[in-house]
Design an enzyme around this catalytic site. Structure first.
Site, mmCIF file in Angstrom:
data_model
loop_
_atom_site.group_PDB
_atom_site.id
_atom_site.type_symbol
_atom_site.label_atom_id
_atom_site.label_comp_id
_atom_site.label_asym_id
_atom_site.label_seq_id
_atom_site.Cartn_x
_atom_site.Cartn_y
_atom_site.Cartn_z
ATOM 1 N N ASN A 292 17.193 -12.456 26.681
ATOM 2 C CA ASN A 292 16.310 -11.371 27.100
ATOM 3 C C ASN A 292 15.672 -11.809 28.412
ATOM 4 O OD1 ASN A 292 14.309 -9.489 27.490
ATOM 5 N ND2 ASN A 292 13.113 -10.023 25.666
ATOM 6 N N LYS B 68 13.770 -10.234 30.243
ATOM 7 C CA LYS B 68 12.457 -9.610 30.453
ATOM 8 C C LYS B 68 12.401 -9.066 31.891
ATOM 9 C CE LYS B 68 10.603 -12.329 26.738
ATOM 10 N NZ LYS B 68 9.448 -12.913 26.060
ATOM 11 N N HIS C 275 10.565 -4.782 20.723
ATOM 12 C CA HIS C 275 10.116 -6.123 21.119
ATOM 13 C C HIS C 275 8.582 -6.155 21.043
ATOM 14 C CE1 HIS C 275 9.254 -9.673 23.492
ATOM 15 N NE2 HIS C 275 10.480 -10.056 23.232
ATOM 16 N N GLU D 71 6.431 -7.325 22.934
ATOM 17 C CA GLU D 71 5.747 -6.991 24.177
ATOM 18 C C GLU D 71 5.628 -5.476 24.331
ATOM 19 O OE1 GLU D 71 8.137 -9.511 26.724
ATOM 20 O OE2 GLU D 71 7.227 -11.250 25.747
ATOM 21 N N GLU E 241 10.886 -12.492 15.567
ATOM 22 C CA GLU E 241 10.206 -13.149 16.686
ATOM 23 C C GLU E 241 8.715 -13.254 16.385
ATOM 24 O OE1 GLU E 241 12.629 -12.855 20.614
ATOM 25 O OE2 GLU E 241 11.190 -11.229 20.521
ATOM 26 N N GLY F 104 7.097 -17.362 24.405
ATOM 27 C CA GLY F 104 6.635 -17.804 25.715
ATOM 28 C C GLY F 104 5.525 -18.838 25.649
ATOM 29 N N SER G 2 10.501 -19.190 21.959
ATOM 30 C CA SER G 2 10.602 -20.542 22.534
ATOM 31 C C SER G 2 11.845 -21.300 22.079
ATOM 32 C CB SER G 2 9.336 -21.356 22.236
ATOM 33 O OG SER G 2 8.208 -20.738 22.838
HETATM 34 P P1 13P Z 1 10.754 -17.024 24.943
HETATM 35 O O1 13P Z 1 12.113 -17.576 24.548
HETATM 36 O O2 13P Z 1 10.478 -17.093 26.392
HETATM 37 O O3 13P Z 1 9.678 -17.584 24.073
HETATM 38 O O4 13P Z 1 10.809 -15.444 24.605
HETATM 39 C C1 13P Z 1 11.242 -15.037 23.371
HETATM 40 C C2 13P Z 1 11.461 -13.577 23.413
HETATM 41 O O5 13P Z 1 10.531 -12.809 23.469
HETATM 42 C C3 13P Z 1 12.845 -13.084 23.426
HETATM 43 O O6 13P Z 1 12.896 -11.716 23.225
#
Ligand code: 13P
Length: 248
Positions: free
Chosen positions: A9, A11, A99, A101, A170, A176, A212
């Site tokens: 992803n 982002k 997601h 976010e 997740e 992150g 992560s």
């Molecule tokens: P990270 O791997 O940067 O922690 O992000 C995870 C994520 O949100 C994948 O969709």
């Protein structure tokens, strides 16, 4: 048998030049066939404007691609939204849906997430549906209740189409932050989701872990019985790291 799947992803990261370098390294590094190994799949979910670039770079590879969101609607007056049918025209196989976010920063409800998953399937896209608890919810021992509620909304909306999804656990506190769930913590939630999938006659749905994931911890996480691969954020922007995760 569930083929393992690793999804990157990106982002809101990237640019035409950086993408070209990353995609080139992925195509070179990811074998064209799986000769004798456990079947594994690799995909990247990228910002909408780069779908054409990614399609051109990956169409002759074994790497799939997708978007990070999809509209709950098929067409019409929905300024800024992108329909599943449009993603299909750019060769997308996947779209992330729900997601954390988007749930948090765009106030996406369980009902909206379920409607987006439905729209994705109707348009020919496999939704990668994300569930997961916040730190406060985990500390309040509400993890099982939260992921069960998030999953339940999707299961109710999809009914007999549920086997066509990919699920991703997740934990929000691990995204992150560099704080990954331990393999045992991940397995506990994955086992719960597997039980719910089995009850809904969708036992073979793949359940990815995200939060992560790095080359250094991927092997231990993916070794868990109900972890079928990963949804990778930051580490998917580094070709060597992402390929090492894909091999884990
Ligand atoms: P990270 O791997 O940067 O922690 O992000 C995870 C994520 O949100 C994948 O969709």
């Amino acid at each position: 048998m569930r083929a393992s799947l690793v999804v990157g992803n990106w982002k809101m990261n990237g640019g035409l030049a950086a993408n070209a370098r990353l995609l080139d390294a992925l195509v070179t590094g990811f074998p064209r066939d799986d000769a004798g190994e456990t079947p594994r799949e690799l995909a990247v979910c990228v910002p909408f404007p780069y779908l054409g670039q990614v399609q051109a770079a990956l169409s002759s590879s074994r790497i799939a691609w997708g978007a990070q969101d999809v509209s709950a609607h098929a067409s019409g007056a929905y300024t800024g939204e992108v329909a599943a049918g449009m993603l299909v025209e750019f060769g997308c196989r996947f779209a992330l849906v729900g997601h954390s976010e988007r749930r948090q920063m765009h106030a996406e409800s369980d009902a909206l997430v379920a409607a987006k998953a439905r729209a994705a399937l109707d348009g020919g896209i496999t939704p990668v549906i994300c569930v997961g608890e916040t730190l406060a919810e985990r500390e309040a021992n509400a993890t099982a209740a939260v992921v069960t509620r998030q999953f339940g909304a999707v299961a109710a909306a999809l009914g007999s189409d549920l086997p066509r999804i990919v699920l991703a656990y997740e934990p929000v506190w691990a995204i992150g932050t560099g704080k990954t769930a331990s393999p045992a913590q991940a397995q506990e939630v994955h086992a719960l989701l597997r039980g719910a999938l089995r009850k809904a006659r969708a036992a073979d749905v793949r359940v990815l872990y995200g939060g992560s994931v790095k080359a250094a911890n991927a092997k231990a996480l993916f070794a868990m019985q109900d972890v079928d691969g990963g949804l990778v954020g930051g580490a998917s922007l580094d070709a060597d790291e992402f390929l090492a995760i894909a091999r884990a």
